[in-house]
Design a protein around this motif. Structure first.
Motif, PDB file in Angstrom:
ATOM      1  N   ASP A  16       0.882  -1.385  -0.117  1.00  0.00           N
ATOM      2  CA  ASP A  16      -0.037  -0.008  -0.006  1.00  0.00           C
ATOM      3  C   ASP A  16       0.634   1.357   0.008  1.00  0.00           C
ATOM      4  OD1 ASP A  16      -2.082  -1.504   0.207  1.00  0.00           O
ATOM      5  OD2 ASP A  16      -2.491  -1.291   2.237  1.00  0.00           O
ATOM      6  N   GLU A  17       2.129   1.282   0.665  1.00  0.00           N
ATOM      7  CA  GLU A  17       2.798   2.520   0.993  1.00  0.00           C
ATOM      8  C   GLU A  17       3.670   2.526  -0.374  1.00  0.00           C
ATOM      9  OE1 GLU A  17       5.035   2.217   4.166  1.00  0.00           O
ATOM     10  OE2 GLU A  17       3.353   2.269   5.518  1.00  0.00           O
ATOM     11  N   THR A  22       4.550  -6.863  -3.818  1.00  0.00           N
ATOM     12  CA  THR A  22       5.546  -7.026  -2.694  1.00  0.00           C
ATOM     13  C   THR A  22       6.707  -8.031  -3.260  1.00  0.00           C
ATOM     14  OG1 THR A  22       4.246  -8.653  -1.849  1.00  0.00           O
ATOM     15  CG2 THR A  22       3.942  -6.491  -0.907  1.00  0.00           C
ATOM     16  N   ASP A  23       7.692  -8.290  -2.762  1.00  0.00           N
ATOM     17  CA  ASP A  23       8.549  -9.161  -3.315  1.00  0.00           C
ATOM     18  C   ASP A  23       8.245 -10.727  -3.067  1.00  0.00           C
ATOM     19  OD1 ASP A  23      10.525  -7.082  -3.843  1.00  0.00           O
ATOM     20  OD2 ASP A  23      11.470  -7.396  -1.853  1.00  0.00           O
ATOM     21  N   ARG A  24       7.385 -10.917  -2.060  1.00  0.00           N
ATOM     22  CA  ARG A  24       6.699 -12.225  -1.910  1.00  0.00           C
ATOM     23  C   ARG A  24       5.939 -12.727  -2.791  1.00  0.00           C
ATOM     24  NH1 ARG A  24       6.655 -15.700   2.656  1.00  0.00           N
ATOM     25  NH2 ARG A  24       7.605 -14.043   3.814  1.00  0.00           N
ATOM     26  N   ALA A  25       5.294 -11.842  -3.623  1.00  0.00           N
ATOM     27  CA  ALA A  25       4.497 -11.881  -4.691  1.00  0.00           C
ATOM     28  C   ALA A  25       4.958 -12.516  -6.009  1.00  0.00           C
ATOM     29  CB  ALA A  25       3.682 -10.594  -4.994  1.00  0.00           C
ATOM     30  N   ALA A  26       6.564 -12.172  -6.241  1.00  0.00           N
ATOM     31  CA  ALA A  26       7.212 -12.715  -7.314  1.00  0.00           C
ATOM     32  C   ALA A  26       7.960 -13.809  -7.116  1.00  0.00           C
ATOM     33  CB  ALA A  26       7.974 -11.447  -7.672  1.00  0.00           C
ATOM     34  N   PRO A  27       7.683 -14.984  -7.944  1.00  0.00           N
ATOM     35  CA  PRO A  27       7.037 -14.882  -9.193  1.00  0.00           C
ATOM     36  C   PRO A  27       5.637 -15.556  -9.037  1.00  0.00           C
ATOM     37  CG  PRO A  27       8.509 -16.928  -9.228  1.00  0.00           C
ATOM     38  CD  PRO A  27       8.777 -16.072  -7.895  1.00  0.00           C
ATOM     39  N   ALA A  28       5.408 -16.049  -7.905  1.00  0.00           N
ATOM     40  CA  ALA A  28       4.215 -16.722  -7.507  1.00  0.00           C
ATOM     41  C   ALA A  28       2.984 -15.945  -7.718  1.00  0.00           C
ATOM     42  CB  ALA A  28       4.069 -17.244  -6.110  1.00  0.00           C
ATOM     43  N   LEU A 111      -6.833   2.946  -7.219  1.00  0.00           N
ATOM     44  CA  LEU A 111      -5.463   3.048  -7.138  1.00  0.00           C
ATOM     45  C   LEU A 111      -5.084   4.423  -7.877  1.00  0.00           C
ATOM     46  CD1 LEU A 111      -4.127  -0.514  -8.082  1.00  0.00           C
ATOM     47  CD2 LEU A 111      -4.461   0.561  -5.624  1.00  0.00           C
ATOM     48  N   ARG A 112      -3.954   4.838  -7.738  1.00  0.00           N
ATOM     49  CA  ARG A 112      -3.688   6.002  -8.782  1.00  0.00           C
ATOM     50  C   ARG A 112      -2.044   5.622  -9.476  1.00  0.00           C
ATOM     51  NH1 ARG A 112      -1.847   8.365  -3.643  1.00  0.00           N
ATOM     52  NH2 ARG A 112       0.463   9.005  -3.712  1.00  0.00           N
ATOM     53  N   ARG A 125       6.191   1.849 -13.205  1.00  0.00           N
ATOM     54  CA  ARG A 125       5.039   2.417 -12.641  1.00  0.00           C
ATOM     55  C   ARG A 125       4.609   1.887 -11.485  1.00  0.00           C
ATOM     56  NH1 ARG A 125      -0.004   3.614 -17.130  1.00  0.00           N
ATOM     57  NH2 ARG A 125       1.629   5.343 -17.309  1.00  0.00           N
ATOM     58  N   ARG A 126       4.119   2.749 -10.539  1.00  0.00           N
ATOM     59  CA  ARG A 126       3.623   2.451  -9.184  1.00  0.00           C
ATOM     60  C   ARG A 126       2.267   2.696  -9.146  1.00  0.00           C
ATOM     61  NH1 ARG A 126       8.596   4.777  -7.728  1.00  0.00           N
ATOM     62  NH2 ARG A 126       7.527   6.623  -7.195  1.00  0.00           N
ATOM     63  N   TYR A 127       1.808   1.944  -8.226  1.00  0.00           N
ATOM     64  CA  TYR A 127       0.152   2.269  -8.100  1.00  0.00           C
ATOM     65  C   TYR A 127      -0.338   2.143  -6.337  1.00  0.00           C
ATOM     66  CZ  TYR A 127      -0.259   0.790 -12.909  1.00  0.00           C
ATOM     67  OH  TYR A 127      -0.216   0.669 -14.259  1.00  0.00           O
ATOM     68  N   PRO A 128      -0.065   3.309  -6.067  1.00  0.00           N
ATOM     69  CA  PRO A 128      -0.296   3.692  -4.518  1.00  0.00           C
ATOM     70  C   PRO A 128      -1.813   3.674  -4.363  1.00  0.00           C
ATOM     71  CG  PRO A 128       1.198   5.289  -5.151  1.00  0.00           C
ATOM     72  CD  PRO A 128       0.777   4.641  -6.500  1.00  0.00           C
ATOM     73  N   VAL A 129      -2.223   3.133  -3.003  1.00  0.00           N
ATOM     74  CA  VAL A 129      -3.989   3.126  -2.898  1.00  0.00           C
ATOM     75  C   VAL A 129      -4.369   4.408  -2.570  1.00  0.00           C
ATOM     76  CG1 VAL A 129      -5.345   2.018  -1.254  1.00  0.00           C
ATOM     77  CG2 VAL A 129      -3.488   0.736  -2.063  1.00  0.00           C
TER      78      VAL A 129
END
Length: 216
Positions: A16-17, A22-28, A111-112, A125-129
């Motif tokens: 969110d920040e 998150t790193d844990r989300a890659a590659p799964a 998101l933005r 490109r980032r997508y903050p909440v």
């Protein structure tokens, strides 16, 4: 308009920040996203993912342009394939799928989009909440299923199965909470028959990636 399962998975994987996955989300996470797309098509009664082969039940468009593109590919495939084959095939386009769903979440004001630099060199490109209401609702829904004894509905069972398959629960629960909840998570993941194909395919692939990652 309720979120689709791919959108819910992306929100669960997003920091969110920073607005990054998150790193844990890659590659799964890529496999979980594709699994969520297949699960959504199954819930929309467009495909049947029961073993041994995934087949089209209804080729009519869903109105979701991303899902409809996937449905068209499945319909056009000359030989029926199983869920694992489709997960491994579709994951090659995971970045395009992610970008399409992120843009949709931007359009909905959840998101933005921000252009930035990674390591001061690479553009990203980032997508903050903007609004965390939807993410909080997804998490609250999952927690209520995990920490209560009632039977889950098909959508929640599938989402929990995919979250488990991709190893994302450590992002959502403290270690002691996860240890306490693990039997229930496992039980809920087995509750919906579709989990035996789509979610298990994601988990099997992720297990193989983790096994060979140190050798790569």
């Amino acid at each position: 308009m309720p979120l689709t399962m791919p959108e819910e998975i992306l929100l669960l994987m997003l920091d969110d920040e920073t607005g990054r996955l998150t790193d844990r989300a890659a590659p799964a996470g890529d496999y979980a996203l594709v699994g969520a797309m297949l699960a959504e098509l199954a819930l929309e009664e467009r495909i049947d993912a029961d073993p041994p082969r995934l087949r089209v039940k209804n080729p009519a468009p869903t109105g979701d342009t991303v899902l409809d593109g996937v449905l068209a590919r499945i319909t056009a495939e000359p030989e029926p394939q199983d869920s694992r084959w489709w997960v491994e095939t579709l994951v090659r386009d995971a970045e395009d799928f992610r970008n399409a769903y992120f843009e949709r979440l931007v359009q909905r004001g959840i998101l933005r989009a921000e252009e930035g630099r990674f390591l001061w060199i690479f553009s990203e490109r980032r997508y903050p909440v903007i609004s965390d209401k939807e993410e909080r609702e997804v998490k609250a829904r999952l927690m209520s299923v995990i920490f209560e004894d009632g039977p889950p509905d098909a959508r929640d069972s599938l989402l929990i199965g995919l979250t488990r398959a991709a190893g994302l629960f450590p992002m959502l629960l403290a270690p002691e909470e996860l240890e306490r909840a693990q039997p229930r998570i496992d039980a809920v993941s087995r509750h919906e028959s579709l989990n035996k194909t789509v979610s298990d395919a994601v988990r099997d692939i992720f297990t193989e990636i983790a096994r060979y990652a140190p050798m790569m």
